[in-house]
Design a protein around this motif. Structure first.
Motif, PDB file in Angstrom:
ATOM      1  N   VAL A 108      -8.967   6.340   3.531  1.00  0.00           N
ATOM      2  CA  VAL A 108      -8.096   5.240   3.935  1.00  0.00           C
ATOM      3  C   VAL A 108      -7.481   4.657   2.666  1.00  0.00           C
ATOM      4  O   VAL A 108      -8.196   4.323   1.721  1.00  0.00           O
ATOM      5  CB  VAL A 108      -8.877   4.152   4.695  1.00  0.00           C
ATOM      6  N   ALA A 109      -6.157   4.560   2.645  1.00  0.00           N
ATOM      7  CA  ALA A 109      -5.453   3.971   1.510  1.00  0.00           C
ATOM      8  C   ALA A 109      -5.292   2.475   1.745  1.00  0.00           C
ATOM      9  O   ALA A 109      -4.949   2.042   2.845  1.00  0.00           O
ATOM     10  CB  ALA A 109      -4.085   4.625   1.350  1.00  0.00           C
ATOM     11  N   VAL A 110      -5.546   1.705   0.693  1.00  0.00           N
ATOM     12  CA  VAL A 110      -5.459   0.247   0.783  1.00  0.00           C
ATOM     13  C   VAL A 110      -4.696  -0.266  -0.433  1.00  0.00           C
ATOM     14  O   VAL A 110      -4.955   0.167  -1.557  1.00  0.00           O
ATOM     15  CB  VAL A 110      -6.867  -0.404   0.796  1.00  0.00           C
ATOM     16  N   ARG A 111      -3.765  -1.167  -0.207  1.00  0.00           N
ATOM     17  CA  ARG A 111      -3.098  -1.874  -1.303  1.00  0.00           C
ATOM     18  C   ARG A 111      -3.402  -3.358  -1.129  1.00  0.00           C
ATOM     19  O   ARG A 111      -3.204  -3.916  -0.050  1.00  0.00           O
ATOM     20  CB  ARG A 111      -1.597  -1.671  -1.292  1.00  0.00           C
ATOM     21  N   VAL A 112      -3.903  -3.963  -2.195  1.00  0.00           N
ATOM     22  CA  VAL A 112      -4.263  -5.373  -2.186  1.00  0.00           C
ATOM     23  C   VAL A 112      -3.394  -6.067  -3.231  1.00  0.00           C
ATOM     24  O   VAL A 112      -3.252  -5.558  -4.349  1.00  0.00           O
ATOM     25  CB  VAL A 112      -5.761  -5.553  -2.530  1.00  0.00           C
ATOM     26  N   GLU A 113      -2.781  -7.196  -2.855  1.00  0.00           N
ATOM     27  CA  GLU A 113      -1.943  -7.953  -3.779  1.00  0.00           C
ATOM     28  C   GLU A 113      -2.300  -9.426  -3.735  1.00  0.00           C
ATOM     29  O   GLU A 113      -2.785  -9.921  -2.712  1.00  0.00           O
ATOM     30  CB  GLU A 113      -0.465  -7.794  -3.436  1.00  0.00           C
ATOM     31  N   GLN A 114      -2.020 -10.102  -4.829  1.00  0.00           N
ATOM     32  CA  GLN A 114      -2.196 -11.550  -4.863  1.00  0.00           C
ATOM     33  C   GLN A 114      -1.081 -12.202  -4.037  1.00  0.00           C
ATOM     34  O   GLN A 114       0.088 -11.828  -4.159  1.00  0.00           O
ATOM     35  CB  GLN A 114      -2.099 -12.070  -6.301  1.00  0.00           C
ATOM     36  N   ARG A 116      -0.229 -16.206  -2.890  1.00  0.00           N
ATOM     37  CA  ARG A 116      -0.585 -17.627  -2.887  1.00  0.00           C
ATOM     38  C   ARG A 116      -1.999 -17.875  -3.412  1.00  0.00           C
ATOM     39  O   ARG A 116      -2.767 -18.632  -2.829  1.00  0.00           O
ATOM     40  CB  ARG A 116      -0.406 -18.225  -1.512  1.00  0.00           C
ATOM     41  N   GLY A 117      -2.347 -17.185  -4.477  1.00  0.00           N
ATOM     42  CA  GLY A 117      -3.623 -17.411  -5.133  1.00  0.00           C
ATOM     43  C   GLY A 117      -4.820 -16.688  -4.549  1.00  0.00           C
ATOM     44  O   GLY A 117      -5.939 -16.872  -5.003  1.00  0.00           O
ATOM     45  N   ALA A 118      -4.618 -15.855  -3.533  1.00  0.00           N
ATOM     46  CA  ALA A 118      -5.723 -15.116  -2.922  1.00  0.00           C
ATOM     47  C   ALA A 118      -5.285 -13.666  -2.703  1.00  0.00           C
ATOM     48  O   ALA A 118      -4.097 -13.368  -2.646  1.00  0.00           O
ATOM     49  CB  ALA A 118      -6.110 -15.749  -1.587  1.00  0.00           C
ATOM     50  N   TRP A 119      -6.265 -12.775  -2.585  1.00  0.00           N
ATOM     51  CA  TRP A 119      -5.950 -11.381  -2.305  1.00  0.00           C
ATOM     52  C   TRP A 119      -5.531 -11.232  -0.850  1.00  0.00           C
ATOM     53  O   TRP A 119      -6.080 -11.866   0.032  1.00  0.00           O
ATOM     54  CB  TRP A 119      -7.157 -10.488  -2.564  1.00  0.00           C
ATOM     55  N   ARG A 120      -4.552 -10.363  -0.623  1.00  0.00           N
ATOM     56  CA  ARG A 120      -4.090 -10.043   0.726  1.00  0.00           C
ATOM     57  C   ARG A 120      -3.873  -8.542   0.815  1.00  0.00           C
ATOM     58  O   ARG A 120      -3.331  -7.927  -0.098  1.00  0.00           O
ATOM     59  CB  ARG A 120      -2.777 -10.764   1.024  1.00  0.00           C
ATOM     60  N   VAL A 121      -4.307  -7.955   1.922  1.00  0.00           N
ATOM     61  CA  VAL A 121      -4.108  -6.524   2.151  1.00  0.00           C
ATOM     62  C   VAL A 121      -2.688  -6.338   2.666  1.00  0.00           C
ATOM     63  O   VAL A 121      -2.325  -6.865   3.715  1.00  0.00           O
ATOM     64  CB  VAL A 121      -5.142  -5.977   3.161  1.00  0.00           C
ATOM     65  N   VAL A 122      -1.882  -5.586   1.902  1.00  0.00           N
ATOM     66  CA  VAL A 122      -0.485  -5.385   2.275  1.00  0.00           C
ATOM     67  C   VAL A 122      -0.212  -3.960   2.736  1.00  0.00           C
ATOM     68  O   VAL A 122       0.892  -3.660   3.199  1.00  0.00           O
ATOM     69  CB  VAL A 122       0.475  -5.775   1.131  1.00  0.00           C
ATOM     70  N   GLU A 123      -1.204  -3.086   2.615  1.00  0.00           N
ATOM     71  CA  GLU A 123      -1.089  -1.721   3.141  1.00  0.00           C
ATOM     72  C   GLU A 123      -2.476  -1.227   3.487  1.00  0.00           C
ATOM     73  O   GLU A 123      -3.431  -1.448   2.752  1.00  0.00           O
ATOM     74  CB  GLU A 123      -0.438  -0.803   2.113  1.00  0.00           C
ATOM     75  N   LEU A 124      -2.565  -0.580   4.628  1.00  0.00           N
ATOM     76  CA  LEU A 124      -3.829  -0.057   5.131  1.00  0.00           C
ATOM     77  C   LEU A 124      -3.472   1.113   6.030  1.00  0.00           C
ATOM     78  O   LEU A 124      -2.878   0.916   7.093  1.00  0.00           O
ATOM     79  CB  LEU A 124      -4.538  -1.166   5.922  1.00  0.00           C
ATOM     80  N   ALA A 125      -3.757   2.332   5.605  1.00  0.00           N
ATOM     81  CA  ALA A 125      -3.317   3.487   6.378  1.00  0.00           C
ATOM     82  C   ALA A 125      -4.174   4.712   6.122  1.00  0.00           C
ATOM     83  O   ALA A 125      -4.708   4.896   5.035  1.00  0.00           O
ATOM     84  CB  ALA A 125      -1.864   3.820   6.042  1.00  0.00           C
ATOM     85  N   ARG A 126      -4.274   5.528   7.160  1.00  0.00           N
ATOM     86  CA  ARG A 126      -4.885   6.851   7.067  1.00  0.00           C
ATOM     87  C   ARG A 126      -3.750   7.862   6.951  1.00  0.00           C
ATOM     88  O   ARG A 126      -2.659   7.614   7.457  1.00  0.00           O
ATOM     89  CB  ARG A 126      -5.668   7.160   8.339  1.00  0.00           C
ATOM     90  N   PRO A 127      -3.997   9.005   6.346  1.00  0.00           N
ATOM     91  CA  PRO A 127      -2.927   9.998   6.256  1.00  0.00           C
ATOM     92  C   PRO A 127      -2.350  10.392   7.613  1.00  0.00           C
ATOM     93  O   PRO A 127      -1.151  10.583   7.755  1.00  0.00           O
ATOM     94  CB  PRO A 127      -3.614  11.195   5.581  1.00  0.00           C
ATOM     95  N   GLU A 128      -3.201  10.476   8.625  1.00  0.00           N
ATOM     96  CA  GLU A 128      -2.715  10.907   9.935  1.00  0.00           C
ATOM     97  C   GLU A 128      -1.888   9.856  10.660  1.00  0.00           C
ATOM     98  O   GLU A 128      -1.254  10.145  11.662  1.00  0.00           O
ATOM     99  CB  GLU A 128      -3.871  11.378  10.826  1.00  0.00           C
ATOM    100  N   ASP A 129      -1.872   8.614  10.150  1.00  0.00           N
ATOM    101  CA  ASP A 129      -1.058   7.575  10.778  1.00  0.00           C
ATOM    102  C   ASP A 129       0.426   7.850  10.606  1.00  0.00           C
ATOM    103  O   ASP A 129       1.229   7.481  11.453  1.00  0.00           O
ATOM    104  CB  ASP A 129      -1.386   6.190  10.209  1.00  0.00           C
ATOM    105  N   GLY A 130       0.805   8.453   9.480  1.00  0.00           N
ATOM    106  CA  GLY A 130       2.195   8.826   9.248  1.00  0.00           C
ATOM    107  C   GLY A 130       3.136   7.668   8.979  1.00  0.00           C
ATOM    108  O   GLY A 130       4.341   7.807   9.101  1.00  0.00           O
ATOM    109  N   SER A 138       5.011  -5.363  -5.587  1.00  0.00           N
ATOM    110  CA  SER A 138       4.596  -4.381  -6.588  1.00  0.00           C
ATOM    111  C   SER A 138       5.002  -2.954  -6.227  1.00  0.00           C
ATOM    112  O   SER A 138       4.732  -2.036  -6.977  1.00  0.00           O
ATOM    113  CB  SER A 138       3.083  -4.443  -6.788  1.00  0.00           C
ATOM    114  N   LEU A 139       5.628  -2.767  -5.086  1.00  0.00           N
ATOM    115  CA  LEU A 139       6.082  -1.440  -4.678  1.00  0.00           C
ATOM    116  C   LEU A 139       7.581  -1.521  -4.419  1.00  0.00           C
ATOM    117  O   LEU A 139       8.019  -1.777  -3.308  1.00  0.00           O
ATOM    118  CB  LEU A 139       5.347  -0.984  -3.414  1.00  0.00           C
ATOM    119  N   PRO A 140       8.388  -1.357  -5.475  1.00  0.00           N
ATOM    120  CA  PRO A 140       9.830  -1.517  -5.322  1.00  0.00           C
ATOM    121  C   PRO A 140      10.449  -0.416  -4.471  1.00  0.00           C
ATOM    122  O   PRO A 140       9.836   0.619  -4.238  1.00  0.00           O
ATOM    123  CB  PRO A 140      10.345  -1.456  -6.761  1.00  0.00           C
TER     124      PRO A 140
END
Length: 153
Positions: A108-114, A116-130, A138-140
């Motif tokens: 499972v791929a996860v991207r976590v970003e700051q 408003r001063g706290a961590w937030r999950v901005v991406e959460l995906a399995r390869p089969e989700d497509g 941070s991902l231009p």
């Protein structure tokens, strides 16, 4: 023998005090996500640390699968096998959480970003989700990748 002392104001991994470890968060979120998808946890418990688009995506998947009587991951994760990550800068971290679900191993791929001063999950995906990657600070925007084609015969 010289002993070095760790500064008391920083954890062992060098993070500023009071700032949680994004890899621990990624691991915990993946376990909670699998529990949501298997019906053992309500999405409302996970939603506050998810980007709204990710929460909507999970809610739609759960509604779709429950309507068909299907839990895509079975009863839930048996164990987290590994969690690997890399901080891209001070405000973001990419991680891969490897889980065992019965006889299957999944990543499972996860991207976590700051946010408003706290961590937030901005991406959460399995390869089969497509899913395509969600555009974040941070991902231009990048040009589309050309599709791979079979070699001419």
């Amino acid at each position: 023998m010289t002993r070095t002392r760790r500064r008391r104001d920083r954890p062992a991994d060098g993070r500023p005090p009071g700032r949680p470890d994004p890899l621990r968060l990624a691991r915990a979120v993946v376990v909670a996500w699998l529990e949501v998808e298997s019906g053992r946890r309500p999405l409302e418990q996970l939603a506050p640390i998810l980007a709204p688009v990710i929460a909507r995506r999970i809610a739609a998947t759960v509604r779709h699968n429950r309507g068909r009587g299907v839990a895509p991951w079975g009863p839930g994760a048996d164990a987290v096998v590994a969690c690997h990550g890399q901080s891209l800068d001070e405000g973001s971290c990419d991680a891969v959480v490897v889980v065992r679900i019965g006889p299957r191993i999944a990543a499972v791929a996860v991207r976590v970003e700051q946010h408003r001063g706290a961590w937030r999950v901005v991406e959460l995906a399995r390869p089969e989700d497509g899913y395509d990657a969600v555009r974040t600070a941070s991902l231009p925007e990048s040009p589309p990748t050309p599709a791979l084609s079979a070699a001419p015969a």
